[in-house]
Design a protein around this motif. Structure first.
Motif, short mmCIF file in Angstrom:
data_model
loop_
_atom_site.label_atom_id
_atom_site.label_comp_id
_atom_site.label_asym_id
_atom_site.label_seq_id
_atom_site.Cartn_x
_atom_site.Cartn_y
_atom_site.Cartn_z
N SER A 66 74.83 85.07 91.70
CA SER A 66 73.42 85.54 92.26
C SER A 66 72.48 84.56 92.13
O SER A 66 72.48 83.53 91.53
CB SER A 66 73.16 86.67 91.47
OG SER A 66 74.28 87.74 91.62
N VAL A 67 71.19 84.79 92.89
CA VAL A 67 69.92 83.96 92.79
C VAL A 67 69.61 84.09 91.45
O VAL A 67 69.69 84.89 90.71
CB VAL A 67 68.97 84.32 93.85
CG1 VAL A 67 67.67 83.88 93.43
CG2 VAL A 67 69.57 84.36 95.06
N ASN A 68 69.32 82.76 90.67
CA ASN A 68 68.84 82.52 89.49
C ASN A 68 69.95 82.26 88.57
O ASN A 68 69.62 81.92 87.58
CB ASN A 68 67.83 83.42 89.01
CG ASN A 68 66.39 83.18 90.00
OD1 ASN A 68 66.14 82.33 90.16
ND2 ASN A 68 65.92 84.62 90.14
N ASP A 69 70.99 82.50 88.77
CA ASP A 69 72.16 82.25 88.09
C ASP A 69 72.19 80.63 87.75
O ASP A 69 72.08 79.87 88.45
CB ASP A 69 73.56 82.76 88.61
CG ASP A 69 73.73 84.38 88.56
OD1 ASP A 69 72.99 84.84 87.78
OD2 ASP A 69 74.84 84.61 89.17
N VAL A 70 72.76 80.28 86.27
CA VAL A 70 72.95 79.50 85.83
C VAL A 70 74.46 79.05 85.47
O VAL A 70 74.89 79.85 84.92
CB VAL A 70 71.83 79.13 84.69
CG1 VAL A 70 72.19 77.42 83.91
CG2 VAL A 70 70.34 79.13 85.32
N TRP A 71 74.89 77.79 85.55
CA TRP A 71 76.20 77.66 85.06
C TRP A 71 76.30 75.95 84.64
O TRP A 71 75.38 75.20 85.27
CB TRP A 71 77.37 77.88 85.90
CG TRP A 71 77.46 77.15 87.17
CD1 TRP A 71 78.24 75.82 87.72
CD2 TRP A 71 76.46 77.25 88.42
NE1 TRP A 71 77.75 75.57 88.94
CE2 TRP A 71 76.89 76.27 89.49
CE3 TRP A 71 75.78 78.07 88.68
CZ2 TRP A 71 76.51 76.22 90.68
CZ3 TRP A 71 75.04 78.32 90.14
CH2 TRP A 71 75.57 77.16 91.03
N LYS A 72 77.18 75.80 83.64
CA LYS A 72 77.48 74.38 83.35
C LYS A 72 79.08 73.92 83.42
O LYS A 72 79.66 74.85 83.00
CB LYS A 72 77.15 74.20 81.86
CG LYS A 72 75.52 74.27 81.74
CD LYS A 72 75.16 73.87 80.16
CE LYS A 72 73.73 74.01 79.84
NZ LYS A 72 73.65 73.60 78.29
#
Length: 471
Positions: free
Chosen positions: A137-143
């Motif tokens: 979703s918008v603003n989701d973060v992943w590494k």
């Protein structure tokens, strides 16, 4: 500076093509979905700044990356890629000089991970961007892990990095004449490498590298292609002799997706271009003041339109209606292949197709002996070619200078470069072509088109070629 020269080309070449899943939660699933027989071309422009001690160097680099899918499955695609590098010193002024060429074959997986065989140095930024298995979703973060590969004169250093990505939503972008409005992903990651004390130190290879990267990648979810990227890279290299080198890159890149151009397509384009040149020289005459000599066949008197180029069959590229009613005495029956080939031999500009695209070869009407200033007849030839090239505004244009083998190699090298640069400057200054799409290089006698065994053949080798790059 020679002991600290760095061979470093920064490409963000693996860009995911978006598979948009629009459900009630408005989440997006990012995956590569590349098809076979497609080409993804990236044109990058780098503002580069180097510092070693008190010495600094500024230059602008240009990278053209062409990636072709060779074979695709549900999990991955095998990609064949060309990396062409260009440079110009100073702050975005003057023509680009064509520097190096790299080839590479690698496997791109649907989640953005890649496998690059050890024999290839490019792409040097690998598995980037990579995507989670679940929609975001918008603003989701992943590494996810990635890698930077640095090629020095005697050693390759691979540095593991872990970018942090954020999906921002849909935003506009603009670069020069290009713009869009699509999905935006931002990212950042630190860079750190330190060679252990037990490893062998090489004088021209750093034992420490640190820095950071920040950037943005845009995608068109509906079309499923990348559109634009902007990235800033900052590196510090520390060498065993104590030298510290700083390198900073500000990179902007625009992507183009197209189908592959096959040999038949190239030949059709070559024929259209040759027809246009013949029409132009039939109208204006040859450089020596003569008219093109035709061998006319009787016709039935029925008006028939002449098809020139890829335009409407009843118009030429400028929109003028052409028939054989009241024909020009020098007009050519364009359907007569033998006659067309005979007339083409009279032209000062030869046209042929190559692996790269369409080549215009201009003979020694261009310059006086040992001179790099264009003669008036050459300016006329360049004008006709420029008119054609302007129909391909997004294509790469390469200008190459060539000499015979008479004289010293160093002299011929400079002469060939100066002549190529003169043609490039004419295209830019006199015909208002975008110099960011044009580069030059001199090859001296490296690529003869005939043996240098007599004056007639040496005359053929003294030439400037303009390549309209189609691949």
């Amino acid at each position: 500076m020679s002991q600290t020269r760095l061979l470093l080309f920064c490409f963000v070449t693996m860009v995911p093509i978006l598979d948009l899943v629009a459900g009630p939660d408005l989440k997006t699933q990012f995956r590569w979905k590349w098809n076979e027989n497609q080409v993804l071309e990236l044109n990058e422009y780098h503002d580069v700044f180097f510092r070693v001690g008190t010495k600094t160097v500024e230059r602008e680099d240009k990278n053209r990356v062409v990636m072709k899918t060779k074979q695709c499955s549900t999990d991955s695609c095998l990609v064949n890629a060309w990396f062409d590098t260009y440079m110009r010193y100073g702050k975005t002024s003057g023509p680009f000089w064509k520097d190096k060429e790299f080839l590479s074959d690698f496997t791109l997986f649907r989640n953005g991970r890649y496998e690059v065989p050890n024999e290839f140095s490019m792409p040097n930024l690998r598995s980037f961007p990579s995507f989670p298995e679940t929609p975001v979703s918008v603003n989701d973060v992943w590494k996810l892990p990635a890698e930077e590969s640095f090629d020095f004169s005697s050693e390759r250093i691979r540095v593991k990095v872990t970018p942090e990505y954020t999906y921002q939503g849909i935003y506009p972008w603009r670069e020069g004449n290009y713009s869009g409005n699509c999905e935006k992903i931002t990212y950042t990651y630190p860079i750190f490498y330190s060679k252990s004390d037990s490893e062998k130190m090489a004088p021209n290879v750093p034992y420490k590298i640190f820095g950071f990267a920040t950037g943005t990648v845009f995608f068109n979810a509906e079309r499923g292609v990348p559109e634009y990227k902007e990235v800033k890279l900052s590196y510090t290299f520390i060498y065993p002799n104590g030298t510290v080198q700083e390198a900073n890159f500000h990179i902007k890149g625009v992507y183009f997706l197209r189908n592959q151009v096959n040999a038949k397509d190239k030949e059709t384009i070559r024929e259209d271009i040759l027809n246009d040149l013949i029409v132009g020289y039939t109208r204006d005459g040859l450089p020596n003041g003569k008219r093109i000599q035709n061998q006319h066949r009787p016709n039935s008197g029925n008006p028939q339109a002449v098809n020139v180029g890829n335009q409407n069959p009843n118009t030429n590229p400028t929109g003028t209606f052409i028939t054989n009613e009241n024909p020009d005495p020098n007009a050519m029956p364009m359907g007569d292949t033998e006659e067309k080939d005979r007339i083409a031999d009279q032209l000062p500009v030869k046209v042929r197709s190559t692996e790269d695209g369409i080549v215009f070869s201009l003979d020694s009407i261009l310059f006086d002996f040992n001179d790099s200033k264009l003669k008036p007849d050459a300016e006329s030839a360049v004008a006709k070619i420029a008119e054609i090239l302007k129909r391909y505004p997004d294509r790469e244009i390469r200008v190459s200078g060539h000499t015979d083998n008479i004289g010293k190699k160093e002299y011929n090298q400079k002469l060939s470069e100066d002549r190529a640069k003169s043609v490039l400057q004419s295209l830019v200054d006199n015909h208002k072509m975008d110099e960011k799409h044009i580069s030059f290089r001199g090859y001296a006698d490296e690529f003869p088109v005939a043996p240098n065994d007599n004056e007639s053949n040496r005359h053929k080798n003294r030439r400037v070629e303009i390549t309209l790059v189609l691949d």
